[in-house]
Design a protein around this motif. Structure first.
Motif, PDB file in Angstrom:
ATOM      1  N   SER A 136     -12.818  -6.246  10.479  1.00 16.02           N
ATOM      2  CA  SER A 136     -14.491  -6.094  10.061  1.00 16.02           C
ATOM      3  C   SER A 136     -15.206  -6.867   9.284  1.00 16.02           C
ATOM      4  O   SER A 136     -15.787  -6.557   9.189  1.00 16.02           O
ATOM      5  CB  SER A 136     -14.058  -4.670   9.370  1.00 16.02           C
ATOM      6  OG  SER A 136     -13.486  -5.227   7.804  1.00 16.02           O
ATOM      7  N   TYR A 196     -24.789   0.590   4.061  1.00 16.49           N
ATOM      8  CA  TYR A 196     -24.400  -0.842   4.006  1.00 16.49           C
ATOM      9  C   TYR A 196     -24.650  -1.842   4.068  1.00 16.49           C
ATOM     10  O   TYR A 196     -26.131  -2.192   4.653  1.00 16.49           O
ATOM     11  CB  TYR A 196     -23.174  -0.907   5.600  1.00 16.49           C
ATOM     12  CG  TYR A 196     -21.941  -1.367   5.441  1.00 16.49           C
ATOM     13  CD1 TYR A 196     -20.222  -1.592   4.930  1.00 16.49           C
ATOM     14  CD2 TYR A 196     -22.190  -2.376   6.213  1.00 16.49           C
ATOM     15  CE1 TYR A 196     -20.196  -1.782   4.816  1.00 16.49           C
ATOM     16  CE2 TYR A 196     -20.850  -3.966   6.117  1.00 16.49           C
ATOM     17  CZ  TYR A 196     -19.878  -3.278   5.571  1.00 16.49           C
ATOM     18  OH  TYR A 196     -18.816  -4.597   5.820  1.00 16.49           O
ATOM     19  N   ALA A 209     -20.354  -3.967  10.488  1.00 15.14           N
ATOM     20  CA  ALA A 209     -19.786  -2.899   9.050  1.00 15.14           C
ATOM     21  C   ALA A 209     -18.873  -2.043   9.924  1.00 15.14           C
ATOM     22  O   ALA A 209     -17.759  -1.555   9.561  1.00 15.14           O
ATOM     23  CB  ALA A 209     -20.956  -1.478   9.071  1.00 15.14           C
ATOM     24  N   ASN A 210     -18.446  -1.875  11.909  1.00 13.59           N
ATOM     25  CA  ASN A 210     -17.737  -2.069  11.930  1.00 13.59           C
ATOM     26  C   ASN A 210     -16.995  -1.070  11.851  1.00 13.59           C
ATOM     27  O   ASN A 210     -15.776  -0.409  11.969  1.00 13.59           O
ATOM     28  CB  ASN A 210     -16.536  -3.261  11.956  1.00 13.59           C
ATOM     29  CG  ASN A 210     -16.551  -4.457  12.564  1.00 13.59           C
ATOM     30  OD1 ASN A 210     -17.949  -4.464  12.942  1.00 13.59           O
ATOM     31  ND2 ASN A 210     -15.603  -5.440  12.285  1.00 13.59           N
ATOM     32  N   TYR A 211     -17.821   0.943  11.631  1.00 11.90           N
ATOM     33  CA  TYR A 211     -17.819   1.715  11.417  1.00 11.90           C
ATOM     34  C   TYR A 211     -16.722   2.619  12.609  1.00 11.90           C
ATOM     35  O   TYR A 211     -16.123   2.967  12.555  1.00 11.90           O
ATOM     36  CB  TYR A 211     -18.953   2.914  10.881  1.00 11.90           C
ATOM     37  CG  TYR A 211     -19.329   2.300   9.662  1.00 11.90           C
ATOM     38  CD1 TYR A 211     -18.623   1.721   8.963  1.00 11.90           C
ATOM     39  CD2 TYR A 211     -20.706   3.494   9.611  1.00 11.90           C
ATOM     40  CE1 TYR A 211     -19.031   1.434   7.825  1.00 11.90           C
ATOM     41  CE2 TYR A 211     -21.270   3.188   7.978  1.00 11.90           C
ATOM     42  CZ  TYR A 211     -20.375   2.302   7.177  1.00 11.90           C
ATOM     43  OH  TYR A 211     -21.253   2.305   6.351  1.00 11.90           O
ATOM     44  N   TRP A 255       1.156  -1.436   0.091  1.00 14.00           N
ATOM     45  CA  TRP A 255       0.111   0.427  -0.009  1.00 14.00           C
ATOM     46  C   TRP A 255       1.699   1.472   0.347  1.00 14.00           C
ATOM     47  O   TRP A 255       2.463   1.458   0.659  1.00 14.00           O
ATOM     48  CB  TRP A 255      -0.954  -0.039   0.949  1.00 14.00           C
ATOM     49  CG  TRP A 255      -2.301   1.075   1.315  1.00 14.00           C
ATOM     50  CD1 TRP A 255      -2.299   1.843   1.143  1.00 14.00           C
ATOM     51  CD2 TRP A 255      -2.926   0.395   0.699  1.00 14.00           C
ATOM     52  NE1 TRP A 255      -3.938   2.099   1.254  1.00 14.00           N
ATOM     53  CE2 TRP A 255      -3.789   1.132  -0.036  1.00 14.00           C
ATOM     54  CE3 TRP A 255      -3.530  -1.347  -0.505  1.00 14.00           C
ATOM     55  CZ2 TRP A 255      -5.457   1.002   0.009  1.00 14.00           C
ATOM     56  CZ3 TRP A 255      -4.756  -1.271  -1.079  1.00 14.00           C
ATOM     57  CH2 TRP A 255      -5.655   0.161  -1.054  1.00 14.00           C
ATOM     58  N   ASP A 267     -24.524  -4.841   5.973  1.00 12.19           N
ATOM     59  CA  ASP A 267     -24.922  -5.579   6.561  1.00 12.19           C
ATOM     60  C   ASP A 267     -25.372  -4.988   8.241  1.00 12.19           C
ATOM     61  O   ASP A 267     -25.881  -5.552   8.909  1.00 12.19           O
ATOM     62  CB  ASP A 267     -23.547  -6.121   7.748  1.00 12.19           C
ATOM     63  CG  ASP A 267     -22.916  -7.056   7.097  1.00 12.19           C
ATOM     64  OD1 ASP A 267     -23.670  -8.382   5.609  1.00 12.19           O
ATOM     65  OD2 ASP A 267     -22.064  -8.044   7.049  1.00 12.19           O
ATOM     66  N   ILE A 268     -25.911  -3.712   7.556  1.00 11.20           N
ATOM     67  CA  ILE A 268     -26.966  -2.502   8.495  1.00 11.20           C
ATOM     68  C   ILE A 268     -28.439  -3.071   8.582  1.00 11.20           C
ATOM     69  O   ILE A 268     -28.869  -2.628   7.449  1.00 11.20           O
ATOM     70  CB  ILE A 268     -26.126  -1.086   8.648  1.00 11.20           C
ATOM     71  CG1 ILE A 268     -24.853  -1.430   8.815  1.00 11.20           C
ATOM     72  CG2 ILE A 268     -26.831  -0.268   9.850  1.00 11.20           C
ATOM     73  CD1 ILE A 268     -24.190  -0.307   8.544  1.00 11.20           C
ATOM     74  N   TYR A 319      -7.756  -7.998   5.908  1.00 16.02           N
ATOM     75  CA  TYR A 319      -8.731  -6.567   5.557  1.00 16.02           C
ATOM     76  C   TYR A 319      -9.658  -7.558   4.311  1.00 16.02           C
ATOM     77  O   TYR A 319     -11.000  -6.954   3.898  1.00 16.02           O
ATOM     78  CB  TYR A 319      -8.123  -5.974   4.594  1.00 16.02           C
ATOM     79  CG  TYR A 319      -7.384  -4.731   5.245  1.00 16.02           C
ATOM     80  CD1 TYR A 319      -7.671  -4.577   6.543  1.00 16.02           C
ATOM     81  CD2 TYR A 319      -6.098  -4.847   5.327  1.00 16.02           C
ATOM     82  CE1 TYR A 319      -7.630  -3.332   6.969  1.00 16.02           C
ATOM     83  CE2 TYR A 319      -5.182  -4.451   5.544  1.00 16.02           C
ATOM     84  CZ  TYR A 319      -5.771  -3.623   7.065  1.00 16.02           C
ATOM     85  OH  TYR A 319      -5.004  -2.330   7.854  1.00 16.02           O
ATOM     86  N   THR A 325      -5.945   3.879   7.966  1.00 15.77           N
ATOM     87  CA  THR A 325      -6.473   3.227   7.084  1.00 15.77           C
ATOM     88  C   THR A 325      -7.979   2.145   6.428  1.00 15.77           C
ATOM     89  O   THR A 325      -7.861   1.336   5.610  1.00 15.77           O
ATOM     90  CB  THR A 325      -6.024   1.333   7.603  1.00 15.77           C
ATOM     91  OG1 THR A 325      -6.525   1.479   8.836  1.00 15.77           O
ATOM     92  CG2 THR A 325      -4.628   1.774   8.188  1.00 15.77           C
ATOM     93  N   THR A 378     -12.961   0.943  12.749  1.00 14.40           N
ATOM     94  CA  THR A 378     -12.380   0.820  11.753  1.00 14.40           C
ATOM     95  C   THR A 378     -12.353   1.876  11.215  1.00 14.40           C
ATOM     96  O   THR A 378     -11.155   2.572  10.329  1.00 14.40           O
ATOM     97  CB  THR A 378     -12.909  -0.721  10.776  1.00 14.40           C
ATOM     98  OG1 THR A 378     -13.618  -0.928  10.833  1.00 14.40           O
ATOM     99  CG2 THR A 378     -11.909  -2.024  11.590  1.00 14.40           C
TER     100      THR A 378
END
Lengths: 1054, 507
Positions: free
Chosen positions: A506, A686, B267-269, A277, A688-689, A438, B75, B272
């Motif tokens: 995540s 999103y 979503a782990n907002y 990256w 999954d929400i 990731y 990130t 992350t």
């Protein structure tokens, strides 16, 4: 699998043993045509090599057993077959072989007409031409072969076939109506997930048809052709006639094939930079933004038990391709048919097992069909029935966002071998230690996530025909189509041990499981009266009047758990939180009455007038009746001239036709009234929400629907004008057919999105008018035709111009993304305009500059802008070349599509992961955007001197590089070698030894060559994940790649 | 022959024509409620929806970024565009406010014509006024007088200017306050905020009016004396209007506090994407504010915030040996029983403190200021009020008017964290506190790290040029509005356009 084949073989053997031979005798006779006796005519005993020729006076004599079939053939004449009965003299009058001139086509309501009498374009495809392509699903077989018809299909086994006839004239449903033996077929797509997330295509109703059962398929394109089918046929009709039993001995047909498939087109990758990256090699990254490859052995991945893996830092060619395996397809189909004067029967069984190219059987399709047809005649009464049953099992790998298989694959840098990740017991490959937090190991996803559907479809009819008089017939038909399916989709648990490198990723999910039952049914009653009369020697008249009643129902019910307790056990009880459920049901009814009148003058002038009135339950009660109809005229110039004793020279057949027709169309149910819906508050953005839902704290709540009821809704109406010419020359060696159509759809019913300030977000309304006009041309030429060798070329070409002529609003969003980037209908332009944010430009002086932000990157426009790119092609065409030499034939079809654009989510994603070939500009060193300026606080511009940051190229490219977000819209053109078939008919002598009538062998290759323009090194442009309608033309969102298929097939006729 | 045709036709006509109308009358959607005569079933959804819009997507995040409680982590990228000031219309929130929440309040009023339903009318009208104020405070000139009339055929409502909308909202709230609530009642179960207690609703209505008045503090028509009088003669909410944290079922999807849903839902907002912004973390940390540990989870090395809007940095600003992008930062913390607040008791106390400060009534200013801070501490489960005691960093010290306004605004900023991000954004536009420091982080990162302007906001490191060194003031118009409304004006140039009451000088 094996036991089944054995069973079929045993059955076959039983039939063979029962065949017996009768007494031998001598049969003689004269063969002639309309001008007198024919010398040199071949008379052959069918299925043998024994035969003779007629002498100079057209006489023959042959020794033959009763029950055998005499096959009489002569160049330029139609081959005649005659079963030898008690008579010893058989005289034959042969007819000129002008197959096309006499071609009988099936038209609306299943009425067979000579093609000459038809005043509109109709394309008829023989069942053999469909089954010979070895396609699993019937519509795929027509790709590149029928003008004016666009057929595309998603790559997965058993996926939906998207068919649009003569361009899209609706913003929503454009699929044709399928009628099989008079039974309207439910062809809705079953689908899980949505366009962007966990998309699974479980196929549609037409998939359940066994291609081997098809005798004939007619495509009715224009309004005049389809008016009798009523509002449901506004987008054209695919009329399928299946094989049925005929008077005669038992016929047994056995088809078997084995196919191998491999993954087809895959995106090209850059081969300069590997994992990392921001320009650095980073061992935990899921992109190719690292250092340049140096070929040195380097460590990679996580440290596990104090050790780390080592490998050369090089680009791996075919890394993704190697992930895929060979798929296979085993097909078997058996049919039995026969009958006598009063009874006929047909029975067929088929079995089809496809395992796709993705490892494991997570992408597979299994289909079993049974069809029976029978008829019985008693005096003036004829009873007939048709019963069809199918079972389909579809397993699919979900595509789209999140940890989908394809995304997981795409996120592996090209220096890391994908296949080496396969062993999940290897501690470096397991969830805890997988090299990046990731992403998730794709092999884990493969076993962890899944979607499958079991679908049963049952359709059939019961029909009574009663001949009151010779020329007056009453028909009553009850038909029904019922399908029920059970689909389950699951995402397994992803969790990591607390001390492992990937803990807290995540991607962790408690899993999800949903089971959905869907039922669809429709029932029709049809009552028809047919009457015909010769009014004079030259003037025939026939009429058909009828009533049609159609009821359709649809419902679904699902249960879901959003966390899994015990891993790998998918059941609604297996959750720590209660399961949730939801349901839906709808019902609609349509009632129609129609009349059709045919006039025939001297068999060269034909006039047809039709009218129909429909009453639909989906329209406002006071506005639910609508009338439409059509008139067609067909004039056969050559016959007219012959009638006047004028020589037509090289022209064997010339026909002019003209048609004007209209069809009305109703809407989906429940668009008329306002209502209250269960309350929820949206959590967008999103997958999954979940939305904030009720009941909450023991209270339930409702909300006024955002959809405005429209009690002024009117039926939409399509008017179409069509002219055509059909011409055959040089004794049928050259022929062409040309049509021009102009179709105007007025008062198109569509969802109009509303400014939410109005209190509503949409209303279903008569939104605007759309015109489609175009030409269709088909040409066939037979340059060589000898007794043994035959070369035929056919070319089909279609061009459709689509224009939204009127729209009540500036634009209508058809498909795309929540931020407004997408696909629109705009007044004055073809349907399907791409609007995306793009890099902002400013003109200073006479020069255009790119506006960049403070970091040297292009500034995106605030709102999406019109790109001047749309989804519509300039033209499409197909070439089919057929070479035949004795029993050997070779056929190849090339399919060409030129122009139009498509959204590629794959390109978008590859720009994010840094694997796209475009992402290595200037070897990833700093560069200035050419002609770029920055906007100053006073609104003026000054020259930009900040280069694009080489450590932030992922930002530059994932925002679309030079072009901004619009970069993912690419050229849709392609050339495809769609199908190559080599077929061989085993010589009769050998067949005889094997005691069978015929054996045909074939080798078929499908979709194995694809050319795309330079702009598209990414995808097969036919791929779609956006459903099966206009939306489908928008593009693909991380869809699975398409496949090449190679098939070996055997057909045995007993 | 002819008789056959006649007979057949007659039979069919008999069968079909007679029953045709009723046969086709099946078009009422069986999946939804066709009609209702009770307004109460609309109330819980509208209340929860309003709370969600103020603290969920888009504004819970947008407010937290633009007032620099949080910034996007190095990130991940979900909220980069918000943190670098790319133009946004907060489209989802606009749609939900209008087509869902305001439309349901309107429908409740329509259904409340009967005398027994006047309680619902009162609540719906108050909350409607409240919501319209949020709308125009955010987007400025919007459709108002012709809005919510799609069912009357107006699908392109004309735009009204913000000042006119305010004037009408004032008229409406006055009309409402004239109603005697003592006779009104509703079914308590359907009222998340006040369980049907109409006296509380009267206080809420007074508070709505107070908020409408104070928002105009920088405009020519502002009369502070009128506010003093209004405050002295009326009672205001002492219990925050909220969905209490006890309403959530945190282990069920879609039944959690919205911010919890964005974290736990998959979503782990928060873990992350969101990290503490240096602007906020340093302010609390330097001042030893006990709320820091309640609002954020500290990493092992202690609380750390990141420069606002800083991405793609390979630098080590703190010279700690770890690059900025690899540091561990404080993470926003929401508990499973977090209240979802629509209007708070500290908010009312701070408004009162400000009005009295402007009237130079230091006794009352201090009184309400201290009450405001205390209310915030209680909300954050902290009993001790040492920060406002003598020597505490937040002690009231009778300074100049500007100093007092800043003191109130900074405490309001802290109090609103995790509870009222939308209000925080709007109030900063009005008060211009916390003030903006011009520091250019990129030019000397280590200096910026060591000498960070504590108590100020900074301009987004990466968004600096997009707004020419300013903070965003208001969202642009949602694309859905511009594209679908033929009466829509042209799009705003950028995020710098100010609403009509946003008059105070400063960034």
């Amino acid at each position: 699998m094996k036991p089944k084949i054995n069973a079929i073989l045993t059955l076959l053997l039983a039939f063979i043993v029962q065949l017996t031979f009768a007494q031998t005798k001598t049969v003689s006779g004269t063969i002639s045509d309309s001008s007198g006796p024919l010398p040199g005519v071949v008379v052959l005993i069918k299925g043998t090599k024994q035969g003779t020729e007629t002498n100079f006076d057209g006489e023959y004599s042959i020794k033959v057993s009763t029950g055998a079939i005499l096959q009489i053939s002569y160049i330029g004449m139609k081959t005649v077959e005659k079963t030898v009965g008690s008579a010893n003299v058989i005289n034959i009058v042969m007819e000129e072989d002008s197959e096309v001139l006499q071609e009988v086509v099936v038209t609306a309501l299943g009425i067979s007409k000579e093609k000459r009498a038809v005043g509109y374009a109709i394309t008829s495809v023989k069942g053999d031409d469909i089954s010979n392509t070895q396609a699993v699903n019937p519509m795929t077989a027509l790709q590149g072969k029928v003008s004016g018809v666009e057929i595309s299909t998603a790559p997965g086994p058993g996926a939906t076939q998207n068919v649009i006839i003569r361009g899209a004239s609706s913003f929503g449903n454009n699929q044709p109506l399928y009628i099989v033996d008079g039974i309207p077929i439910t062809n809705e797509q079953n689908r899980s997930g949505n366009d962007l997330n966990a998309q699974v295509d479980f196929g549609s109703g037409i998939n359940s048809i066994n291609p081997n059962d098809i005798e004939n398929l007619s495509v009715l394109k224009g309004a005049a052709a389809t008016a009798l089918y009523g509002s449901r046929a506004a987008n054209g009709v695919i009329l399928i006639t299946t094989k049925s039993g005929k008077n005669g001995a038992l016929q047994i047909n056995f088809d078997s094939s084995y196919s191998m498939s491999r993954v087809g087109h895959l995106p090209e990758n850059q081969d300069q930079f590997g994992q990392g990256w921001s320009g650095d090699r980073a061992l935990d990254e899921n992109g190719n933004w690292g250092a340049a490859y140096d070929g040195k052995d380097r460590i990679w991945g996580n440290i596990v038990n104090n050790s780390q893996q080592i490998k050369p830092y090089v680009y791996l060619k075919d890394n993704l391709r190697n992930f895929y395996e060979y798929g296979e397809n085993i097909k078997n189909s058996l049919s039995l048919s026969g009958g006598n004067e009063t009874n006929t029967y047909y029975l067929s069984l088929s079995q089809n097992e496809v395992d796709g190219v993705i490892p494991t059987d997570q992408d597979s399709y299994k289909r079993y069909t049974i069809s029976t047809r029978a008829s019985h005649k008693v005096n003036k009464l004829k009873l007939s029935s048709s019963i069809n049953f199918s079972k389909e099992n579809t397993k699919a790998v979900p595509s789209g966002q999140g940890t989908s298989l394809l995304r997981s694959l795409n996120e592996i840098a090209n220096d890391i071998s994908i296949v080496d990740l396969k062993n999940l017991n290897n501690p470096f490959n397991n969830l805890d230690n997988y090299f990046t937090p990731y992403g998730v190991n794709p092999y884990y996803i493969l076993n962890n996530d899944g979607a499958d559907q079991e679908k049963y479809k049952f359709f059939g009819k019961f029909e009574v025909d009663y001949n009151f008089l010779d020329n007056l017939k009453l028909t009553y038909r009850f038909s029904g189509d019922f399908e029920t399916s059970l689909a389950q989709t699951h995402t397994g648990i992803i969790s990591h041990s607390p001390d492992s490198p990937n803990f807290g990723s995540s991607n962790e999910t408690p899993g999800k499981y949903r089971e959905t039952r869907r039922n669809r049914s429709q029932f029709s009653h049809d009552i028809m009266v047919n009457y015909n009369e010769s009014l004079s020697e030259n003037f025939d008249f026939s009429a058909t009047a009828g009533f049609n009643l159609n009821e359709r129902r649809y419902d679904w019910l699902y249960g879901e758990i959003s966390s899994i307790d015990i891993p790998k056990f998918y059941n609604l009880d297996n959750s720590l939180t209660p399961s949730t459920s939801d349901q839906y049901k709808e019902e609609r009814k349509l009632f129609g009455a129609y009349l059709s009148l045919d006039f025939n003058y001297k068999n060269y002038l034909f006039l047809n007038i039709t009218g129909r009135n429909d009453w639909s339950s989906t329209l406002p009660l006071e506005n639910n009746s609508f009338y439409y109809g059509g008139q067609t005229l067909s004039f056969i110039l050559t016959d007219f001239l012959k009638d006047q004793d004028i020589d037509t020279g090289i022209f064997s057949f010339t026909k002019f036709r003209i048609a004007y027709g209209s069809t009305g169309n109703d809407t989906e149910p429940y668009n008329i009234y306002d209502r209250y819906v269960p309350s929820f508050s949206s959590h967008p953005n999103y997958p999954d929400i979940d939305d904030l839902e009720f009941p909450l704290a023991g209270v339930n709540s409702y909300s006024a629907s955002n959809k405005l009821g429209n009690s002024n809704l009117k039926p939409e109406k399509t008017n179409e004008f069509e002219v055509g010419i059909e011409n055959r020359m040089f004794n049928n060696r050259i022929g062409f057919e040309f049509s021009y159509y102009n179709r105007f759809t007025k008062g198109l019913i569509e969802d109009l999105p509303l400014d939410p300030s109005s209190g509503y977000t949409l209303v279903t309304t008569n939104l605007g008018d759309v015109r489609n006009k175009g030409i269709e041309l088909s040409v066939d030429v037979t340059p060589i035709k000898t007794e043994d060798f035959n070369w035929n070329i056919s070319w089909v070409y279609s061009q459709n111009k689509n224009k939204v002529e009127r729209l009540d609003v500036d634009e209508v969003f058809l498909a795309g993304f929540g931020d407004g980037n997408g696909f629109y209908a705009i007044e004055g332009m073809p349907l399907g305009q791409f609007k995306f944010t793009t890099s902002e430009k400013v003109t200073i002086g006479n020069e255009e500059f790119t506006v960049v932000d403070g970091n040297g990157n292009p500034q995106q426009t605030t709102d999406p802008v019109l790109l001047g790119k749309d989804a519509n092609e300039k033209y499409r065409m197909g070439f089919t070349n057929t070479l035949k030499w004795k029993g050997l034939s070779l056929t190849a079809t090339v399919d060409v599509r030129k122009g139009g654009h498509i959204y590629s989510g794959t390109k978008d994603y590859m720009h994010w992961t840094g694997s796209s070939p475009e992402s290595v500009l200037n070897d990833r060193n700093a560069f200035l955007i050419p002609n770029s300026v920055v906007r100053n606080s006073d609104g003026s511009y000054s020259e930009n001197n900040i280069p694009v940051n080489p450590t932030a190229l992922h930002t530059f490219y994932s925002n679309g590089g030079f072009e901004g977000e619009s970069y993912a819209i690419i050229d849709r053109s392609y050339i495809k070698l769609r199908n190559v078939t080599m077929a061989y008919a085993i010589p009769q002598s050998l067949c005889k030894k094997l005691k069978v009538n015929a054996i045909n062998l074939s080798l078929t290759a499908n979709n194995f060559l694809l050319w795309t323009p330079k702009e598209n090194p990414y995808i097969d442009p036919e791929t779609t994940t956006f459903g099966n309608d206009v939306d489908a033309k928008f593009g693909e969102y991380n869809a699975n790649p398409s496949n090449e298929v190679y098939t070996f097939g055997v057909n045995i006729k007993l | 022959m002819k008789t056959y045709i006649l007979k057949i036709t007659l039979v069919f006509l008999l069968i079909f024509t007679g029953s045709c109308e009723s046969y086709l009358d099946i078009n009422q959607n069986p999946n939804t409620l066709t009609d209702t005569d009770t307004p109460k079933i609309l109330l819980p959804g509208a209340q929860a929806g309003l709370g969600n819009m103020l603290m969920g997507f888009d504004l819970g995040f947008g407010g937290a970024f633009w007032t620099q409680y949080w910034t996007q982590s190095y990130t991940a990228s979900q909220f980069k565009t918000l943190c670098e000031y790319e133009a946004t219309g907060f489209d989802d929130a606009y749609q939900e406010f209008t087509a869902v929440i305001l439309n349901d309040f309107k429908r409740m009023k329509v259904l409340s014509t009967e005398a027994e339903n006047q309680g619902y009318y009162y609540i719906a009208e108050t909350m409607s006024i409240f919501t319209w104020q949020v709308m125009t405070d955010l987007w400025g000139d919007i459709p108002y007088s012709e809005a919510l009339k799609g069912d009357e055929g107006i699908i392109s409502p004309k735009f009204d200017n913000g000042e006119d909308i305010y004037a009408d909202l004032m008229t409406r709230i006055d009309a409402l306050l004239a109603i005697d609530v003592s006779e009104l009642s509703i079914d308590s179960k359907f009222d998340f905020f006040y369980e049907g207690n109409m006296t509380e609703w009267k206080k809420f209505a007074n508070s709505v009016k107070l908020k409408l008045m104070i928002r105009q503090s920088e405009t020519a028509g502002y009369n502070n004396a009128a506010l003093v009088t209004f405050i002295q003669n009326n009672s205001f909410l002492t219990n925050s209007a909220k969905i209490a944290g006890t309403a959530w079922s945190d282990d069920e999807e879609g039944k959690r506090h919205p911010m919890r849903e964005f974290q736990e839902g998959g979503a782990n907002y928060l873990s992350t994407n969101v990290i503490g912004s240096k602007s906020f973390i340093d302010y609390l940390n330097t001042n030893n504010d006990p709320r820091l540990d309640i609002l954020f989870t500290a990493p092992s090395g202690g609380h750390l915030g990141a420069f606002f809007g800083d991405f793609d940095s390979k630098a080590d600003s703190s010279l700690s040996g770890t690059d900025d992008e690899d540091e561990e930062y404080s993470e926003a913390l929401f508990t499973d029983t977090m209240d979802l607040i629509v209007m708070s008791d500290w908010e009312i106390n701070f408004i009162k403190a400000e009005v009295f400060a402007r009237a130079n009534d230091m006794t009352n200013a201090k009184k309400y200021y201290d009450m405001g801070v205390a209310a915030s501490l209680v909300q954050n489960t902290i009993a001790a009020t040492t920060i406002t005691s003598t020597g505490g960093y937040a002690e009231w010290n009778n300074g100049t008017l500007e100093e007092n306004l800043e003191r109130i605004a900074l405490q309001k900023w802290v109090a609103n964290a995790n509870y009222q991000h939308t209000e925080s954004l709007i109030e900063r536009n009005r008060t211009k506190y916390p003030a903006v420091n011009n520091i250019d982080v990129k030019s000397d990162r280590n200096d910026a790290f060591l000498n960070f302007p504590v108590g100020n906001l900074t301009v987004s490191v990466n968004g600096r040029d997009k707004t020419n060194g300013n903070l965003p003031s208001s969202p642009v118009y949602p694309a859905d509005v511009l594209a679908r409304n033929t009466n829509a004006p042209s799009q705003k140039v950028d995020l710098l356009e100010k609403v009509w009451w946003d008059k105070k000088a400063g960034k």
